[in-house]
Design a protein around this motif. Sequence first.
Motif, short mmCIF file in Angstrom:
data_model
loop_
_atom_site.label_atom_id
_atom_site.label_comp_id
_atom_site.label_asym_id
_atom_site.label_seq_id
_atom_site.Cartn_x
_atom_site.Cartn_y
_atom_site.Cartn_z
N UNK A 19 43.44 -45.54 118.22
CA UNK A 19 42.80 -45.49 116.90
C UNK A 19 41.49 -46.26 116.84
N UNK A 20 41.20 -47.04 117.88
CA UNK A 20 39.96 -47.81 117.94
C UNK A 20 39.66 -48.18 119.39
N UNK A 21 38.60 -48.94 119.62
CA UNK A 21 38.16 -49.26 120.98
C UNK A 21 39.08 -50.20 121.74
N UNK A 22 40.14 -50.69 121.09
CA UNK A 22 41.12 -51.48 121.84
C UNK A 22 41.81 -50.60 122.88
N UNK A 23 41.86 -49.28 122.62
CA UNK A 23 42.49 -48.35 123.54
C UNK A 23 44.00 -48.38 123.50
#
Length: 193
Positions: A19-23
Amino acid sequence: MAKSPEVEHPNKALGWAARDTSGILSPFNFSRRATGEKDVKFKVLYCGICHSDLHMILNEWGMTTYPLIPGHEIVGVGTMDGIIDTVSAQHPLLPLIGLLKTQGKLVMVGAPEKPLELPVFPLVMARKLLGGSCIGGMKETQEMIDFAAKHNIKADIEVIPIDYVNTAMERLQKADVRYRFVIDIANTLKSNA
């Protein structure tokens, strides 16, 4: 007049999405549009993941739109809307044509040496289509499989459950893998509904 989301996307689906760049991947319920005339519907049983998926979930190429469900190189089970015939030997087409639904498509990629008998009546009565593509044939595929078997060449894969996917992505990022991860979709993806 615009269609409601329920009409436009009636098919419920489940995947694991970043859902975000945290992966970080986690269960994600979503809806898909109805299968159209030019679509092929698959029930995904296995799905490979690799570094391109890792780049996408981390937005390292700067083009990711979230939520994103990574994975490609799928294995599953192509309904009888279409059949890809890879046989390069003499064989009857009638049984294959019989498996197609109305407006179904039979695509020939094998190249038999002798012409095949084409039963036209079942094609015209159900508006079925026959086409071809020159992407290789059964002979070359069989030669490759025979060579691999003769020399004991096997694909190196690690079959993982879906809930191991985040660890697998971390391992990919650390280059802690010598082979392709393959997610066992059929046996480990359970509905969160």
